[in-house]
Design an enzyme around this catalytic site. Structure first.
Site, PDB file in Angstrom:
ATOM      1  N   SER A 590       0.842  -1.191   0.000  1.00 51.11           N
ATOM      2  CA  SER A 590       0.000   0.000   0.000  1.00 51.11           C
ATOM      3  C   SER A 590       0.883   1.248   0.000  1.00 51.11           C
ATOM      4  CB  SER A 590      -0.941  -0.045   1.207  1.00 51.11           C
ATOM      5  OG  SER A 590      -1.948   0.929   1.098  1.00 51.11           O
ATOM      6  N   HIS A 716      -6.811  -5.844  -0.785  1.00 47.26           N
ATOM      7  CA  HIS A 716      -6.205  -4.988   0.214  1.00 47.26           C
ATOM      8  C   HIS A 716      -6.662  -5.344   1.629  1.00 47.26           C
ATOM      9  CE1 HIS A 716      -3.714  -1.337  -0.477  1.00 47.26           C
ATOM     10  NE2 HIS A 716      -3.896  -1.192   0.818  1.00 47.26           N
TER      11      HIS A 716
END
Length: 743
Positions: A590, A716
């Site tokens: 990320s 994610h």
């Protein structure tokens, strides 16, 4: 088709291609052989799939920027999917040659397939929690009535479930897909109804359901799959308050009355308040106070929030307007409510945080009473449980928790066993017991129940993880960054590891969004240490480890400080002979994936192998996709000239240089990432792999593997199965371990 047919055929039919092209290959220099790419441990690969260059030129304030792989931004196009099929095959070809993978997968299996629990929610004498048995792929939602089984056998005759963990929701019964997961979101104060979510893979979106505990029946009412900031059943159980975020539109707070259509849901808050517009950057959430009296609405401006506003409505007067607790101040506020009074944790005029007793009605914070003043250590969290105030601090990133009366008198501390990461105390403001967990890089998490009246604590849950903490060491060091800033770093590894530069070392980092990187347990890092490598975690600027000032030192045009802190950590570890560049591995995801991208483009000489997960890499365009616009409050945007000037300097995608000997790289992403668009990894992989094509300055016999690991399940968020997690982690660690070997 937008990739090289020759490269694609070489993946599927290497022998055929060699025969039909033998005369052509002989006329080429050695760079173009099918055995060009050299991995460590004798791994050999042909040239990677070649993505076609289709230049698109953008004009940024008079500066022209060419993007050769814009077409890969379209995830659904036949050309992109065909290219991805080749990338998946190419990465699989590498992983099948990784001899260490079965050994690492076995380690991960033993560390992940253990019975594990979440911190429970207590409602009366009942406890609600997530639990995954050691042989299961996903956690289920459980309830336990009573702390322990009764001592007398006859006592159980009146309640067969007394002291026993009863499974309420089993994801395996909801879907055959092992990557379908459930989450426990909330339980009514009387313990009669529960809210839970269902998620597919690692996507952020989840579908919302409601369970009646006594009947074990799920209501017909559902909320469709979306991003929900909060979901709470009303105190009278007539319906549910939910705050939903829609990309490019923003957040809205609704009330859904049970047994009515969703289209009839009533908008309670959003779009504007007292004439001030509320847009995409304003994240709205809501909760109900423990006594059921107030609906509290929190408006967080930006991600992370630079400003937090709080209003509330008296539910005894449901048609009354929202009252202001705090509004219009460029600071963060977090409200707690107990015994009829409001308490607020804030960084207003206190970058390290303080606790105030608030006066509602728009009274300025200067008039509020200070309960816990700002100190030298940052306040990382606070809660009121059992009418006592628990304040969690980070002292050089190590957890400390102090117990106060509601008047601000310190009356005790929670005992933590050495360096580690403790959660805040969770529980109801009026309940006797609270819960917290403690863990470290070398100690799996244990969940405790804490008696607020006596200070006694008992173990609620402790997984039987096959990891011998006594065989490992964890320490903290401090080093100087490029500008002289002192930065802390945790280092862990098996006792007796050599410090002569010959050992492998894996370092990770984040450095952003006011997020503190504490020394928490991870089976991923534990498996690396069991394999015999050092592990390092530097606490970079941009995080919240030292309060808001630490965060601000790496925002916007100061983002380079994050990268400089990270490189200085690497230089420290090499100078002190924990490792050497050849044996140095990196991993980040990320915002940490952006950090990996900067490591690739700015200091390729410092590291041997890099895993770059779910990354942000094309920083000139990140804000245009999915929820990227929210992060402009952290990074800024190239849509204005000032932002373009500093973002262009570090944006990894625009700073790849031909002729540079890059380390081995694995980009990791997949279709289920609905937060950071996978286009970043696709474009960056295509760009860097192009440097290894015949005739490119970076091609040749010494070129290292550059892989795109593209998952069709992983995303994610949490939610993939244990087996999927083991596979993904094994791919990651086997790549890093192999590519940091000596040969």
């Amino acid at each position: 088709m937008r990739f090289s047919a020759t490269a694609a055929q070489a993946l599927l039919f290497p022998a055929l291609v060699m025969m039909t092209m033998s005369s052509h290959m002989q006329a080429q220099t050695p760079q173009a052989s099918a055995d060009t790419i050299h991995g460590r441990d004798h791994i050999r690969l042909p040239l990677p799939p070649e993505a076609e260059k289709t230049p698109v030129v953008d004009d940024y304030f008079g500066t022209k920027i060419t993007d050769d792989y814009r077409w890969l931004e379209d995830a659904k196009s036949p050309e992109t999917r065909e290219w991805l099929d080749q990338e998946i095959a190419y990465t699989d070809r590498y992983l099948k040659q990784a001899k260490v993978r079965p050994e690492i997968a076995d380690k991960l299996d033993s560390l992940i397939h253990v019975t594990s629990w979440s911190t429970p929610i207590q409602r009366g004498d009942s406890y609600f929690f997530m639990k995954r048995l050691s042989d299961e792929e996903q956690p289920s939602i459980y309830m336990r009535h009573g702390w322990t089984p009764p001592a007398h056998p006859k006592a159980k005759e009146t309640n067969a479930d007394l002291g026993r963990d009863v499974r309420l929701i089993d994801p395996a019964k909801l879907s055959r897909d092992p990557n379908t997961s459930v989450s426990l979101l909330n339980v009514t104060e009387d313990g009669t109804m529960m809210v839970y979510g269902i998620r597919q893979g690692g996507a952020d979106e989840e579908e919302i359901h409601f369970l009646t505990i006594a009947s074990r029946k799920t209501l017909d009412d559902t909320l469709p799959a979306a991003r929900y900031n909060s979901v709470e059943i009303s105190p009278d159980k007539s319906g549910v308050y939910y705050a939903r975020f829609t990309p490019h539109k923003g957040s809205l707070l609704y009330f859904h009355k049970f047994n009515t259509r969703n289209s009839e849901d009533v908008l309670l808050f959003g779009r504007e308040f007292r004439g001030e517009p509320l847009g995409e950057m304003d994240q709205i959430g809501a909760r109900v106070t423990d006594d059921g009296r107030y609906l509290v609405v929190i408006v967080s401006r930006g991600v992370p929030a630079k400003r937090v506003d709080i209003v509330y409505r008296d539910l005894h007067q449901p048609e009354s307007p929202f009252n202001i607790l705090v509004w219009g101040i460029d600071s963060r506020f977090s409200a707690m409510y107990a015994s009829g009074d409001w308490y607020v944790r804030t960084d207003y005029q206190a970058p390290n945080g303080k606790i105030l007793k608030a006066m509602p009605g728009g009274v300025a914070p200067e008039a509020w009473t200070t309960i816990v003043p700002e100190g030298s250590d940052v306040i990382d969290g606070s809660s009121i449980v059992g009418n006592k105030l628990f304040v969690h601090r980070l002292k050089d990133v190590k957890s400390e928790s102090t117990v106060y009366t509601l008047a601000g008198k310190a009356i005790g501390e929670l005992p933590y066993a050495g360096i580690g990461d403790a959660s805040g105390m969770s529980g109801n403001s009026k309940d006797r017991y609270g819960f917290y967990s403690f863990q470290s890089l070398i100690q799996p998490p244990t969940i405790y129940r804490y008696d607020t009246q006596t200070g006694k604590q008992e173990v609620f849950a402790q997984p039987k993880t096959p990891f011998d903490t006594s065989e490992y060491e964890l320490k903290q060091v401090f080093y100087k960054s490029k500008d002289g800033t002192h930065v802390p770093m945790f280092i862990a590894g098996r006792k007796g590891l050599k410090i002569d530069g010959s050992e492998r070392l894996l370092m990770t980092g984040y450095g952003g969004f006011n997020s503190s990187e504490t020394p928490a347990w991870s089976p991923l890092w534990a498996a690396w240490m069991e394999q015999g490598g050092w592990f390092a975690l530097p606490n970079l600027r941009g995080g919240g480890e030292y309060g808001e000032n630490w965060h601000k030192q790496a925002m916007f045009e100061k983002k380079q400080n994050v990268f400089d802190d990270f490189f200085a950590a690497g230089e420290y570890l090499i100078a002190n002979k924990y490792t050497s560049p050849m044996h140095f591995a990196l991993s980040g995801r990320s915002n940490g994936g952006l950090l990996m991208g900067a490591s690739i483009t700015q200091r390729p000489d410092l590291f041997g192998a890099i895993w770059c997960g779910f990354p942000l890499l094309d920083m000139l365009r990140y804000q245009k996709f999915l929820i990227g616009r929210l992060w402009t409050s952290e990074y800024g945007s190239a849509e204005n000239e000032k932002g373009f000037d500093y973002i262009r300097k570090y944006s990894p995608y625009q700073n790849v240089k031909p002729g540079t000997p890059y380390p081995a790289i694995m980009f990791f992403t997949g279709d289920s990432d609905t937060r950071v668009d996978p286009l970043h990894a696709r474009k960056m992989a295509a760009l860097m792999q192009n440097l290894q094509q015949p005739g490119q300055p970076d091609s040749g016999a010494k070129a290292r593997p550059i892989l795109l690991h593209y998952s069709l399940k992983s995303g994610h968020s949490a939610g993939v199965s244990a087996a999927q997690l083991i596979d993904d982690y094994a791919d990651q660690l086997s790549f890093l371990w192999t590519e940091t070997g000596s040969k």
